[in-house]
Design an enzyme around this catalytic site. Structure first.
Site, PDB file in Angstrom:
ATOM      1  CB  CYS A 114      36.455 -25.105   4.416  1.00 54.82           C
ATOM      2  SG  CYS A 114      38.262 -24.009   5.455  1.00 54.82           S
ATOM      3  CG  HIS A 252      37.377 -28.908   5.672  1.00 55.17           C
ATOM      4  ND1 HIS A 252      38.929 -28.567   5.906  1.00 55.17           N
ATOM      5  CD2 HIS A 252      37.210 -27.871   6.912  1.00 55.17           C
ATOM      6  CE1 HIS A 252      39.285 -27.587   5.751  1.00 55.17           C
ATOM      7  NE2 HIS A 252      37.977 -26.840   7.261  1.00 55.17           N
ATOM      8  CG  ASN A 282      41.187 -25.223   8.021  1.00 54.79           C
ATOM      9  OD1 ASN A 282      41.191 -25.801   6.738  1.00 54.79           O
ATOM     10  ND2 ASN A 282      40.205 -24.014   8.307  1.00 54.79           N
TER      11      ASN A 282
HETATM   12  O1  UT7 Z   1      37.924 -23.817   7.651  1.00 51.71           O
HETATM   13  C1  UT7 Z   1      36.862 -23.778   7.687  1.00 51.71           C
HETATM   14  C2  UT7 Z   1      35.558 -23.656   9.426  1.00 51.71           C
HETATM   15  N1  UT7 Z   1      37.029 -23.502  10.095  1.00 51.71           N
HETATM   16  C3  UT7 Z   1      36.422 -23.859  11.058  1.00 51.71           C
HETATM   17  O2  UT7 Z   1      35.749 -24.459  11.222  1.00 51.71           O
HETATM   18  C4  UT7 Z   1      37.249 -23.465  12.268  1.00 51.71           C
HETATM   19  C5  UT7 Z   1      35.590 -23.633  13.576  1.00 51.71           C
HETATM   20  N2  UT7 Z   1      36.376 -22.547  14.893  1.00 51.71           N
HETATM   21  C6  UT7 Z   1      37.360 -23.125  16.105  1.00 51.71           C
HETATM   22  O3  UT7 Z   1      37.940 -23.916  15.777  1.00 51.71           O
HETATM   23  C7  UT7 Z   1      37.728 -22.848  17.680  1.00 51.71           C
HETATM   24  O4  UT7 Z   1      36.789 -21.901  16.974  1.00 51.71           O
HETATM   25  C8  UT7 Z   1      39.149 -21.960  17.462  1.00 51.71           C
HETATM   26  C9  UT7 Z   1      40.131 -23.545  17.694  1.00 51.71           C
HETATM   27  C10 UT7 Z   1      39.149 -21.252  16.313  1.00 51.71           C
HETATM   28  C11 UT7 Z   1      38.474 -21.604  18.891  1.00 51.71           C
HETATM   29  O5  UT7 Z   1      38.087 -21.927  20.009  1.00 51.71           O
HETATM   30  P1  UT7 Z   1      37.303 -21.761  20.810  1.00 51.71           P
HETATM   31  O6  UT7 Z   1      37.296 -22.483  21.841  1.00 51.71           O
HETATM   32  O7  UT7 Z   1      35.993 -21.139  20.666  1.00 51.71           O
HETATM   33  O8  UT7 Z   1      38.204 -20.536  22.254  1.00 51.71           O
HETATM   34  P2  UT7 Z   1      37.419 -18.563  21.558  1.00 51.71           P
HETATM   35  O9  UT7 Z   1      38.129 -18.372  20.477  1.00 51.71           O
HETATM   36  O10 UT7 Z   1      36.320 -18.351  21.859  1.00 51.71           O
HETATM   37  O11 UT7 Z   1      38.816 -18.111  22.401  1.00 51.71           O
HETATM   38  C12 UT7 Z   1      38.899 -18.360  23.643  1.00 51.71           C
HETATM   39  C13 UT7 Z   1      39.790 -16.983  24.412  1.00 51.71           C
HETATM   40  C14 UT7 Z   1      39.656 -15.936  23.954  1.00 51.71           C
HETATM   41  O12 UT7 Z   1      39.546 -15.399  25.545  1.00 51.71           O
HETATM   42  P3  UT7 Z   1      38.453 -14.808  26.411  1.00 51.71           P
HETATM   43  O13 UT7 Z   1      37.647 -13.685  25.429  1.00 51.71           O
HETATM   44  O14 UT7 Z   1      38.151 -16.419  26.663  1.00 51.71           O
HETATM   45  O15 UT7 Z   1      39.496 -14.183  27.512  1.00 51.71           O
HETATM   46  C15 UT7 Z   1      40.657 -15.561  23.202  1.00 51.71           C
HETATM   47  O16 UT7 Z   1      40.573 -14.409  22.662  1.00 51.71           O
HETATM   48  O17 UT7 Z   1      40.889 -17.520  23.774  1.00 51.71           O
HETATM   49  C16 UT7 Z   1      41.302 -16.309  22.949  1.00 51.71           C
HETATM   50  N3  UT7 Z   1      42.688 -16.883  22.516  1.00 51.71           N
HETATM   51  C17 UT7 Z   1      43.585 -17.175  22.361  1.00 51.71           C
HETATM   52  N4  UT7 Z   1      44.802 -17.707  23.334  1.00 51.71           N
HETATM   53  C18 UT7 Z   1      45.575 -18.265  22.988  1.00 51.71           C
HETATM   54  C19 UT7 Z   1      42.397 -16.538  21.550  1.00 51.71           C
HETATM   55  N5  UT7 Z   1      42.790 -16.885  20.195  1.00 51.71           N
HETATM   56  C20 UT7 Z   1      44.342 -17.691  20.966  1.00 51.71           C
HETATM   57  C21 UT7 Z   1      45.338 -18.175  20.854  1.00 51.71           C
HETATM   58  N6  UT7 Z   1      45.949 -18.284  22.257  1.00 51.71           N
HETATM   59  N7  UT7 Z   1      45.832 -18.450  19.272  1.00 51.71           N
END
Ligand code: UT7
Length: 325
Positions: A114, A252, A282
């Site tokens: 990225c 980005h 993304n």
């Molecule tokens: O381009 C390269 C760089 N990449 C990035 O910069 C991405 C960086 N990361 C992010 O943008 C975020 O961390 C995400 C959008 C990927 C995730 O957001 P988050 O607020 O960090 O959520 P999380 O991963 O902590 O997930 C929270 C909850 C989890 O459930 P529990 O464990 O709290 O019960 C996940 O299982 O949300 C759940 N979850 C979803 N729920 C519904 C994860 N993906 C999904 C989904 N739909 N698609």
């Protein structure tokens, strides 16, 4: 006299197919609400069956070339920033060179995921500043839909396909100040000790298959906010400017919350941040040139505007560039 690499023209290509959050609700256990709240993404483009990274790179490159007013034979070299090449080799860039009838000169792919386009700006700038090239075509092109695991809801909702391009040209009218047009500074970093928080679980020398994206989203999020704010401070310091002098923040496009955190840190309003993540998702190395091309097309970014460009990606890699458009 200072030689600067000026962005002469931009080009973009997005596949026709739109994949909405509602579509994804039918594919994995997710919801529009979750995706919008956590990432800001509403829809993304997906390449058509048989449509490749080369196809998209050629279309974006052709548009930039046409808008620059130059012929392929006027372009000294081409760099394609991509992590999703058609083949292990030859490079996407070699195929683009042939398709656009570019001059016989350097053509190669650059893989910094990225951060690819920021790395590409830096490398193309060096070709121009050292006099090895007068004009370079720089493209970011990705088909992440082919490396996403469509059963993994934690990653499949985030990525999209597309390509963006710029023609960079040597300009000798600069005075060596931040008032000059062109690339004013670039700042690149990588920390390979963090390779395991975002990677693809395949490759030619391991599984022999291209593999799928694996990401510890929270960790990557934290790193993105931390490292990008560090490198942005370095840009301001190095160029002896304040954030008030920046016309546009061009990050980005990974997550709207990362963009908001970057703007907040700089004391910039979101009106000055170029945002496409809601509609493109993304698109990795393509996200910055796609966003730039759109903002120029809309008449928002104008000649003379000061752009602060920043990115973080797998590696980890990160970087920033200060560019007067
Ligand atoms: O381009 C390269 C760089 N990449 C990035 O910069 C991405 C960086 N990361 C992010 O943008 C975020 O961390 C995400 C959008 C990927 C995730 O957001 P988050 O607020 O960090 O959520 P999380 O991963 O902590 O997930 C929270 C909850 C989890 O459930 P529990 O464990 O709290 O019960 C996940 O299982 O949300 C759940 N979850 C979803 N729920 C519904 C994860 N993906 C999904 C989904 N739909 N698609």
């Amino acid at each position: 006299m200072t030689v600067r690499s000026v962005i002469k023209a931009c080009g973009a290509y997005l596949p026709e197919k739109i994949l909405t959050n509602a579509d994804l609700e039918k594919m994995v256990d997710t919801s529009d609400e979750w995706i919008v709240q956590r990432s800001g993404i509403r829809e993304r483009r997906i390449a058509a069956e048989g449509e490749t990274t080369v196809d998209m790179a050629v279309k974006a490159g052709q548009e930039a070339l046409t808008r620059s007013g130059y012929e392929g034979s006027d372009i000294d070299g081409v760099i394609v920033c991509t992590s999703t090449p058609n083949h292990t080799f030859p490079s996407v860039a070699a195929e683009v060179q042939a398709a656009l009838n570019l001059r016989i000169g350097p053509a190669f792919d650059l893989q910094a995921v990225c951060s690819g386009f920021v790395y590409g700006l830096s490398v193309a700038d060096m070709f121009i500043k050292t006099g090895q090239a007068r004009r370079m075509l720089l493209i970011g092109a990705e088909k992440f839909s082919s490396i996403v695991d469509w059963n993994d809801r934690t990653t499949c909702v985030l990525f999209g396909d597309g390509a963006g391009a710029v023609v960079l040209e040597a300009d000798e009218s600069g005075q060596g100040t931040v008032d000059d047009r062109g690339i004013l500074s670039t700042h690149l970093y990588a920390d390979g000790t963090q390779k395991d928080i975002l990677y693809v679980n395949g490759g030619p020398a391991t599984t022999g298959e291209s593999g799928h994206i694996v990401m510890e989203g929270k960790e990557v999020f934290r790193s993105a906010v931390k490292y990008m704010s560090g490198v942005v401070a370095e840009v301001l310091e190095c160029n002896q400017i304040t954030s008030e002098q920046i016309d546009w923040l061009l990050p980005h496009q990974a997550n709207i919350r990362i963009l908001e955190a970057a703007a907040k840190k700089l004391g910039m309003s979101m009106d000055k941040v170029i945002v496409t993540v809601d509609r493109h998702g993304n698109t990795s190395a393509a996200s910055i040139p796609l966003a730039l091309a759109e903002a120029v097309e809309q008449g928002r970014v104008k000649q003379g505007d000061l752009l602060l460009i920043e990115a973080l990606g797998a590696g980890l890699t990160w970087g920033a560039a200060l560019v007067r458009f």
